[in-house]
Design an enzyme around this catalytic site. Structure first.
Site, PDB file in Angstrom:
ATOM      1  N   HIS A 132      -9.280  12.970   6.916  1.00  0.00           N
ATOM      2  CA  HIS A 132      -8.765  12.306   5.718  1.00  0.00           C
ATOM      3  C   HIS A 132      -8.705  13.340   4.597  1.00  0.00           C
ATOM      4  CE1 HIS A 132      -9.299   8.936   2.556  1.00  0.00           C
ATOM      5  NE2 HIS A 132      -8.095   8.855   3.077  1.00  0.00           N
ATOM      6  N   TYR A 153       0.862  -1.192   0.000  1.00  0.00           N
ATOM      7  CA  TYR A 153       0.000   0.000   0.000  1.00  0.00           C
ATOM      8  C   TYR A 153       0.894   1.237   0.000  1.00  0.00           C
ATOM      9  CZ  TYR A 153      -2.317   4.120   1.445  1.00  0.00           C
ATOM     10  OH  TYR A 153      -2.724   5.416   1.491  1.00  0.00           O
ATOM     11  N   ARG A 208      -9.615  10.213  11.939  1.00  0.00           N
ATOM     12  CA  ARG A 208      -9.189  10.332  10.532  1.00  0.00           C
ATOM     13  C   ARG A 208     -10.382  10.250   9.573  1.00  0.00           C
ATOM     14  NH1 ARG A 208      -5.927  11.544   7.433  1.00  0.00           N
ATOM     15  NH2 ARG A 208      -5.476   9.652   6.252  1.00  0.00           N
ATOM     16  N   HIS A 235      -2.853   0.552   6.615  1.00  0.00           N
ATOM     17  CA  HIS A 235      -3.960   0.350   5.665  1.00  0.00           C
ATOM     18  C   HIS A 235      -4.672  -0.977   5.906  1.00  0.00           C
ATOM     19  CE1 HIS A 235      -5.922   1.496   1.783  1.00  0.00           C
ATOM     20  NE2 HIS A 235      -5.546   2.686   2.185  1.00  0.00           N
ATOM     21  N   GLU A 270     -10.695   6.824   8.379  1.00  0.00           N
ATOM     22  CA  GLU A 270     -11.107   7.089   6.994  1.00  0.00           C
ATOM     23  C   GLU A 270     -12.157   6.089   6.510  1.00  0.00           C
ATOM     24  OE1 GLU A 270      -7.081   6.503   5.336  1.00  0.00           O
ATOM     25  OE2 GLU A 270      -8.053   5.152   3.932  1.00  0.00           O
ATOM     26  N   ASP A 327      -8.434  11.757  -3.442  1.00  0.00           N
ATOM     27  CA  ASP A 327      -9.858  11.502  -3.722  1.00  0.00           C
ATOM     28  C   ASP A 327     -10.763  12.089  -2.647  1.00  0.00           C
ATOM     29  OD1 ASP A 327      -8.409   9.065  -2.663  1.00  0.00           O
ATOM     30  OD2 ASP A 327     -10.443   8.465  -2.191  1.00  0.00           O
TER      31      ASP A 327
HETATM   32  C1  GCO Z   1      -4.935   7.931   3.102  1.00  0.00           C
HETATM   33  C2  GCO Z   1      -5.796   6.852   2.529  1.00  0.00           C
HETATM   34  C3  GCO Z   1      -5.938   6.840   1.040  1.00  0.00           C
HETATM   35  C4  GCO Z   1      -6.975   5.825   0.643  1.00  0.00           C
HETATM   36  C5  GCO Z   1      -7.769   6.297  -0.541  1.00  0.00           C
HETATM   37  C6  GCO Z   1      -8.902   5.337  -0.859  1.00  0.00           C
HETATM   38  O1  GCO Z   1      -4.465   7.740   4.241  1.00  0.00           O
HETATM   39  O2  GCO Z   1      -4.840   8.974   2.446  1.00  0.00           O
HETATM   40  O3  GCO Z   1      -5.420   5.586   3.041  1.00  0.00           O
HETATM   41  O4  GCO Z   1      -4.712   6.615   0.419  1.00  0.00           O
HETATM   42  O5  GCO Z   1      -6.366   4.594   0.360  1.00  0.00           O
HETATM   43  O6  GCO Z   1      -8.277   7.569  -0.208  1.00  0.00           O
HETATM   44  O7  GCO Z   1      -9.629   5.773  -1.977  1.00  0.00           O
HETATM   45 MG    MG Z   2      -5.109   5.950   5.147  1.00  0.00          MG
END
Ligand code: GCO
Ligand code: MG
Length: 432
Positions: free
Chosen positions: A338, A163, A309, A238, A288, A342
């Site tokens: 977050h 990740y 988050r 992740h 998130e 995206d």
């Molecule tokens: C972060 C997140 C993102 C997510 C993504 C999913 O900490 O910014 O883990 O990298 O993986 O927003 O769509």
């Molecule tokens: Mg994340």
């Protein structure tokens, strides 16, 4: 004099820099008065469009734009079943747009509507990743020279899917380039054949927890040797490792004094955070993937995390976010909304409103937006000297250039843009 009412509710889809963004625009009965809100659920954008067009729009036309709280509460239960990602994103787009409108009517930025600023700007963290410790370190050095002090660090695990770094492609963790120093992990012939034939959804590669954890620990050792403890480093697990290994990992990395360790577990494994809290002081960030108060309230109530988050549009917008941050303040839990690529620039502007107002602000994740994205969203919050700055304009202080946005329609994607399917060496699926 009567307040303006909601005249139209529309969704704007745009993908200026290869990330699908979803914005809600509310137009009012007062000519020229409108608001914008982030509803970005990048893996399922068309579902959010349906939720707005088919359900929230008919429910809201004619409502008084001033009544944000009542509109939020009545919309939230208008589906009866609630607290899911699609309906929350639709609701967020409406909610943030109404806060934008209220600020414009009051001629105030939203942070002033919430009680004013507790800080001048919001310290941010930025992302670094690489295929080697040195590459990550060099990227850190470049960011530190631009005034950044909080840096997320991710590194490729040789031969595996990782990740946060476009590392090994699918199926490459084979006998030839396995991380054999960690002991042989045979990628089953079935999996290799399976991947070669691509018989399942797009292969996200092979992930193994122990090679990943060892490469991450090696990265932290390298960084502390090279830079010492003056720079704040953050890391995102992740949710990929088995929980008991996550408990071990949190204890093992305590000595590296991370600013926070993120998504150590999946939301489904929230209860494992109790074990971590009883055994070490590694700061914990989570949220998130949360959509529901049922996931969030227990974590705050029992002080099982240090940083909230949440992805603001995934919990329904500014209205719920300000309530969770207020609850966090009472339990001395800080915010770290977050803020990836995206989250649209409108969503980043909404994050910033709370960042500036909240006493219990922790840190703000900042995305480096592409030039085209910044053109589509005039007023995109500026990141400078390691901090995110508001332009002080009324409402959210940002707009959407609809004509330009229309020049970047959403692209067709393999598998509908679903998240990578990552698997263990035995072929079993790994949560993303
Ligand atoms: C972060 C997140 C993102 C997510 C993504 C999913 O900490 O910014 O883990 O990298 O993986 O927003 O769509
Ligand atoms: Mg994340």
């Amino acid at each position: 004099m009567a307040n303006p009412t909601i005249r139209d509710v529309r969704v704007i889809l745009t993908e200026p820099d290869n990330i699908r963004l979803v914005i809600v625009k509310i137009e009012t009965s007062e000519p020229g008065l409108y608001g914008v809100g982030c509803a970005t659920f990048t893996q399922r954008p068309s579902t959010v469009v349906a939720a707005v067009d088919d359900y929230l729009k008919p429910f809201l036309i004619g409502r008084d734009v001033a009544d944000i709280e009542d509109i939020w509460q009545s919309s939230y239960v208008s589906s009866y079943w609630r607290n899911g990602p699609v309906l929350n994103n639709a609701l967020s787009g409406v909610d943030q747009a109404l806060w934008d409108i209220k600020g414009k009517m009051a001629n105030m930025p939203v942070y002033d509507l919430l009680g004013g600023r507790a800080r001048e700007a919001a310290p941010v963290y930025v992302h670094t990743s690489g295929s080697s410790y040195e590459e990550v370190g060099d990227k850190m050095q470049a960011f530190m020279e631009k005034g950044h002090h909080h840096i997320r660090v991710q590194v490729e695990t040789p031969g595996y899917a990782t990740y946060g770094n476009r590392g090994a492609a699918a199926g490459t963790a084979t006998a030839s380039n396995q991380d054999v120093s960690q002991g042989p992990i045979a990628v089953t012939s079935w999996l290799r054949d399976y991947q070669d034939d691509k018989l399942y959804a797009h292969p996200g590669g092979v992930f193994e927890p122990k090679p990943y954890m060892r490469s991450a620990i090696g990265l932290f050792e390298y960084i502390r040797d090279r830079f010492g403890y003056g720079v704040e480093i953050l890391h995102d697990v992740h949710e990929r490792v088995p929980p008991i290994l996550g408990v071990w990992f949190a204890k093992e990395v305590e000595k590296f004094q991370l600013f926070f360790l993120e998504d150590l577990f999946s939301p489904e494994d929230n209860e494992y955070f109790r074990m971590v809290r009883e055994q070490c002081a590694t700061p914990i960030a989570m949220g998130e993937l949360y959509n529901s108060p049922h996931e969030i309230v227990p974590m705050i109530k029992d002080r099982l995390l240090d940083f909230l988050r949440m992805h603001m549009s995934q919990i329904g917008g500014i209205t719920p976010a300000k309530k969770f941050s207020a609850m966090g303040e009472l339990f001395n839990v800080r915010t770290a909304w977050h803020g990836p690529g995206d989250t649209s620039p409108v969503g980043h502007a909404a994050n910033l409103m709370l960042d500036l107002n909240n006493y219990n602000f922790g840190i703000q994740e900042a995305a480096v937006f592409g030039e085209r994205t910044k053109e589509v969203f005039p007023g995109c919050p500026e990141v400078r000297d390691g901090m995110m700055w508001s332009n002080g304009k009324p409402g959210l202080g940002i707009d959407v250039d609809e004509e330009l946005a229309a020049k970047f329609p959403l692209k067709e994607r393999e598998f509908g843009g679903a998240w990578d399917t990552v698997r263990r060496a035995d072929g079993s699926m790994v949560k993303p």
